[in-house]
Design a protein around this motif. Structure first.
Motif, PDB file in Angstrom:
ATOM      1  N   ASP A  18     -18.768 -11.476  -3.267  1.00 11.95           N
ATOM      2  CA  ASP A  18     -17.794 -10.816  -4.140  1.00 11.95           C
ATOM      3  C   ASP A  18     -16.485 -11.580  -4.279  1.00 11.95           C
ATOM      4  O   ASP A  18     -15.904 -11.652  -5.359  1.00 11.95           O
ATOM      5  CB  ASP A  18     -17.491  -9.406  -3.602  1.00 11.95           C
ATOM      6  CG  ASP A  18     -18.703  -8.503  -3.632  1.00 11.95           C
ATOM      7  OD1 ASP A  18     -19.455  -8.568  -4.618  1.00 11.95           O
ATOM      8  OD2 ASP A  18     -18.899  -7.738  -2.677  1.00 11.95           O
ATOM      9  N   ASN A  19     -15.982 -12.112  -3.181  1.00 12.72           N
ATOM     10  CA  ASN A  19     -14.625 -12.679  -3.186  1.00 12.72           C
ATOM     11  C   ASN A  19     -14.587 -14.087  -2.605  1.00 12.72           C
ATOM     12  O   ASN A  19     -13.628 -14.466  -1.923  1.00 12.72           O
ATOM     13  CB  ASN A  19     -13.673 -11.759  -2.431  1.00 12.72           C
ATOM     14  CG  ASN A  19     -14.210 -11.381  -1.040  1.00 12.72           C
ATOM     15  OD1 ASN A  19     -15.363 -11.648  -0.711  1.00 12.72           O
ATOM     16  ND2 ASN A  19     -13.363 -10.782  -0.228  1.00 12.72           N
ATOM     17  N   ILE A  58     -11.294 -16.342  -0.979  1.00 12.77           N
ATOM     18  CA  ILE A  58     -11.293 -16.747   0.429  1.00 12.77           C
ATOM     19  C   ILE A  58     -11.086 -18.250   0.593  1.00 12.77           C
ATOM     20  O   ILE A  58     -10.339 -18.697   1.466  1.00 12.77           O
ATOM     21  CB  ILE A  58     -12.598 -16.286   1.105  1.00 12.77           C
ATOM     22  CG1 ILE A  58     -12.557 -14.764   1.303  1.00 12.77           C
ATOM     23  CG2 ILE A  58     -12.828 -16.992   2.435  1.00 12.77           C
ATOM     24  CD1 ILE A  58     -13.820 -14.170   1.844  1.00 12.77           C
ATOM     25  N   ILE A  59     -11.719 -19.055  -0.248  1.00 10.92           N
ATOM     26  CA  ILE A  59     -11.617 -20.507  -0.075  1.00 10.92           C
ATOM     27  C   ILE A  59     -10.404 -21.108  -0.773  1.00 10.92           C
ATOM     28  O   ILE A  59     -10.134 -22.300  -0.631  1.00 10.92           O
ATOM     29  CB  ILE A  59     -12.894 -21.223  -0.592  1.00 10.92           C
ATOM     30  CG1 ILE A  59     -13.010 -21.107  -2.124  1.00 10.92           C
ATOM     31  CG2 ILE A  59     -14.132 -20.681   0.088  1.00 10.92           C
ATOM     32  CD1 ILE A  59     -14.075 -22.001  -2.711  1.00 10.92           C
ATOM     33  N   THR A 104     -17.270 -10.053   1.507  1.00  9.91           N
ATOM     34  CA  THR A 104     -18.306  -9.065   1.191  1.00  9.91           C
ATOM     35  C   THR A 104     -19.259  -9.657   0.162  1.00  9.91           C
ATOM     36  O   THR A 104     -18.928 -10.619  -0.534  1.00  9.91           O
ATOM     37  CB  THR A 104     -17.705  -7.763   0.621  1.00  9.91           C
ATOM     38  OG1 THR A 104     -17.074  -8.033  -0.646  1.00  9.91           O
ATOM     39  CG2 THR A 104     -16.686  -7.161   1.570  1.00  9.91           C
ATOM     40  N   LEU A 105     -20.441  -9.062   0.079  1.00  9.58           N
ATOM     41  CA  LEU A 105     -21.405  -9.498  -0.934  1.00  9.58           C
ATOM     42  C   LEU A 105     -22.021  -8.301  -1.624  1.00  9.58           C
ATOM     43  O   LEU A 105     -21.966  -7.173  -1.124  1.00  9.58           O
ATOM     44  CB  LEU A 105     -22.498 -10.395  -0.322  1.00  9.58           C
ATOM     45  CG  LEU A 105     -23.437  -9.860   0.766  1.00  9.58           C
ATOM     46  CD1 LEU A 105     -24.521  -8.955   0.184  1.00  9.58           C
ATOM     47  CD2 LEU A 105     -24.102 -11.025   1.493  1.00  9.58           C
ATOM     48  N   GLY A 126     -18.215  -3.756  -5.508  1.00  6.93           N
ATOM     49  CA  GLY A 126     -18.823  -4.721  -4.604  1.00  6.93           C
ATOM     50  C   GLY A 126     -19.154  -4.147  -3.239  1.00  6.93           C
ATOM     51  O   GLY A 126     -19.057  -2.941  -3.006  1.00  6.93           O
ATOM     52  N   ASP A 127     -19.604  -5.030  -2.325  1.00 15.94           N
ATOM     53  CA  ASP A 127     -20.002  -4.653  -0.970  1.00 15.94           C
ATOM     54  C   ASP A 127     -21.102  -3.591  -1.003  1.00 15.94           C
ATOM     55  O   ASP A 127     -21.069  -2.623  -0.254  1.00 15.94           O
ATOM     56  CB  ASP A 127     -18.798  -4.141  -0.171  1.00 15.94           C
ATOM     57  CG  ASP A 127     -19.172  -3.813   1.280  1.00 15.94           C
ATOM     58  OD1 ASP A 127     -20.044  -4.509   1.829  1.00 15.94           O
ATOM     59  OD2 ASP A 127     -18.607  -2.855   1.843  1.00 15.94           O
ATOM     60  N   GLN A 128     -22.070  -3.767  -1.900  1.00 18.29           N
ATOM     61  CA  GLN A 128     -23.149  -2.801  -1.979  1.00 18.29           C
ATOM     62  C   GLN A 128     -24.388  -3.395  -2.635  1.00 18.29           C
ATOM     63  O   GLN A 128     -24.341  -4.477  -3.226  1.00 18.29           O
ATOM     64  CB  GLN A 128     -22.717  -1.547  -2.724  1.00 18.29           C
ATOM     65  CG  GLN A 128     -22.211  -1.766  -4.131  1.00 18.29           C
ATOM     66  CD  GLN A 128     -21.501  -0.524  -4.642  1.00 18.29           C
ATOM     67  OE1 GLN A 128     -22.138   0.418  -5.083  1.00 18.29           O
ATOM     68  NE2 GLN A 128     -20.172  -0.523  -4.572  1.00 18.29           N
TER      69      GLN A 128
END
Length: 485
Positions: free
Chosen positions: A10-11, A15-16, A89-90, A120-122
């Protein structure tokens, strides 16, 4: 039956963005290792497409095994140590069935889009059968902020382009609209006027809460705005082939103020901040669902920011309505508030929003306060951090009073979720649910036929008693407890 799944981080970009290259390399290795181990445990074939997306093929039995373990990969990824201030999260979209492989893959992609549109996260799983309902797993993290200034500007320009291609713009919120729906509606109407297009806001004055009656009375003082308000009958007379409908603060057609008016449109735009559900318009012209936003009013305020300047402004009462909408949905900036929320509040103030008038529009009368007090007095613990209030079956409550009661209960020390069950107009039982962010009340309300936001959701149930609805709620809370165990 063959199953196809698509996994997306998701994000990943967030993050990177400021991560050292050596940590980015370590992160990629960590993610691939976790997904590889999970795939091996479930006996499926997977392939990495790029840094943030993976693809896998499995059997229906493999998917059943994943369901049984509640897609443990979601939890593993969130708990991974990644040397970042963000939580990774993915999301996952999975489809299976007897259809052609091409169709299964298409539905898997749609399921992934739905998972990400819901925050997201689901994981979203769905059979290719047209009558099958999607199944949701996870969703225990509030929405990832995907909204950027560039994307907001692009959406604002796309909205303006659609307005210019049509002559009439109709705006409609959900039934029994709150301040957010009304504020966003008149914000869009103002943008339509800036594009020199006819703008109409559909309202049913017989289906408004007491708080909104005060707002509409104030609105009637502004002729330019009150003339935009039309009824269902008037709307049906005005709709033609150069008309477009804008749905604000909702995306489920069944929640429309007028289902008849909704059905009369072929061209539809959606602007919402609630997590997307299964029910959704077919092929809308433009969809802007941002679950990270505090309110629909916040999203519309961003559009206005790109189309106004010192010489071009909206009527003064419109920024006031928009600011009131943000106040309501953030509980006076106490929940779901980001830096963008304060930016938009500041922008609306410079546009002439009247804080004193906002306070007047949102104030409660004594009768409402006493109704809230009665509901609070009837509350009891489901467990030490969850309270449930069930109203007297002889009393009927409006949605605003119920929502304020749920907010009041949530504000008590040590309470992480609150549920208020009451009789409402139309012979239905309503539940208003609130959460501090540790419990996803949206999934609980979805299981009972409703929906909403991660921390703010509701449902309406027909043909059942208060006790029956309370038992159904307890069953869903029991399931939540077992899942945690």
């Amino acid at each position: 039956m063959t199953a196809i799944g698509i996994i997306s981080l998701d994000n990943y970009d967030d993050i990177i963005d400021r991560m050292d290259d050596k940590y980015v390399s370590a992160l990629n290795t960590l993610i691939t290792t976790m997904i590889s181990d999970w795939a091996n445990d479930n006996h499926i074939f997977y392939k990495r497409i790029n840094s943030e997306r993976y693809f896998f093929v499995a059997k229906e039995a493999d998917v059943d095994r994943m369901k049984e373990h509640q897609f443990v990969l979601l939890k593993q990824v969130k708990e991974a140590e990644i040397n970042s201030e963000f939580v990774l999260t993915l999301s996952m979209g999975i489809a299976y069935g007897d259809a052609e492989i091409e169709k299964i893959g298409e539905i898997a992609q749609n399921n992934l889009d739905l998972a990400q549109a819901r925050g997201g996260d689901q994981v979203v799983v769905k059979d290719t059968d047209p009558n099958a309902k999607p199944q949701f797993f996870g969703g225990n993290t509030d929405g990832t902020i995907r909204r950027t200034r560039t994307r907001s500007r692009a959406m604002s320009l796309a909205l303006k382009k659609i307005f210019l291609e049509n002559q009439k713009v109709f705006i409609m919120g959900h039934r029994f609209p709150d301040m957010d729906a009304v504020g966003a509606a008149f914000g869009i109407a103002g943008l339509a006027k800036l594009a020199n297009r006819e703008a109409y806001v559909l309202l049913n004055r017989e289906e408004v809460n007491p708080d909104m009656t005060r707002c509409l009375s104030e609105l009637d003082k502004y002729t330019e705005l009150s003339e935009m308000v039309i009824t269902e009958k008037e709307a049906l007379q005005k709709i033609d082939h150069r008309s477009v409908l804008v749905m604000v603060d909702y995306h489920k057609p069944s929640l429309s103020i007028s289902q008849t008016v909704y059905d009369a449109f072929e061209k539809i735009i959606i602007i919402d901040h609630h997590r997307r559900g299964d029910e959704f318009p077919n092929k809308p012209l433009l969809t802007y669902i941002e679950t990270s936003a505090s309110s629909a009013s916040e999203l519309v305020s961003e559009f206005i920011q790109f189309q106004t300047n010192r010489k071009i402004r909206l009527p003064k009462f419109v920024p006031t309505l928009l600011l009131a909408g943000i106040y309501v949905d953030t509980k006076s900036f106490a929940v779901r508030t980001t830096g963008k929320t304060f930016d938009m509040a500041s922008f609306l103030k410079t546009q002439g929003a009247d804080i004193a008038l906002v306070q007047y529009l949102l104030s409660s009368d004594l009768d409402s306060y006493l109704s809230i007090s009665r509901l609070v007095a009837r509350s009891d613990y489901y467990r030490k951090d969850i309270v449930v209030s069930v109203a007297d079956e002889r009393e009927v409550y409006d949605g605003v009073t119920v929502a304020k009661t749920a907010d009041t209960l949530l504000s008590l020390n040590g309470i992480h979720a609150s549920f208020v069950i009451t009789k409402q107009a139309g012979d239905v039982i309503g539940i208003s649910a609130r959460s501090s962010g540790t419990i996803n009340v949206q999934t609980i309300m979805e299981a009972l036929g409703g929906g909403g936001h991660f921390t703010n959701a509701a449902t309406q149930i027909k043909g059942k008693t208060l006790d029956e609805v309370q038992q159904e709620l307890f069953q869903e809370l029991d399931k939540l407890e077992r899942t945690k165990e």
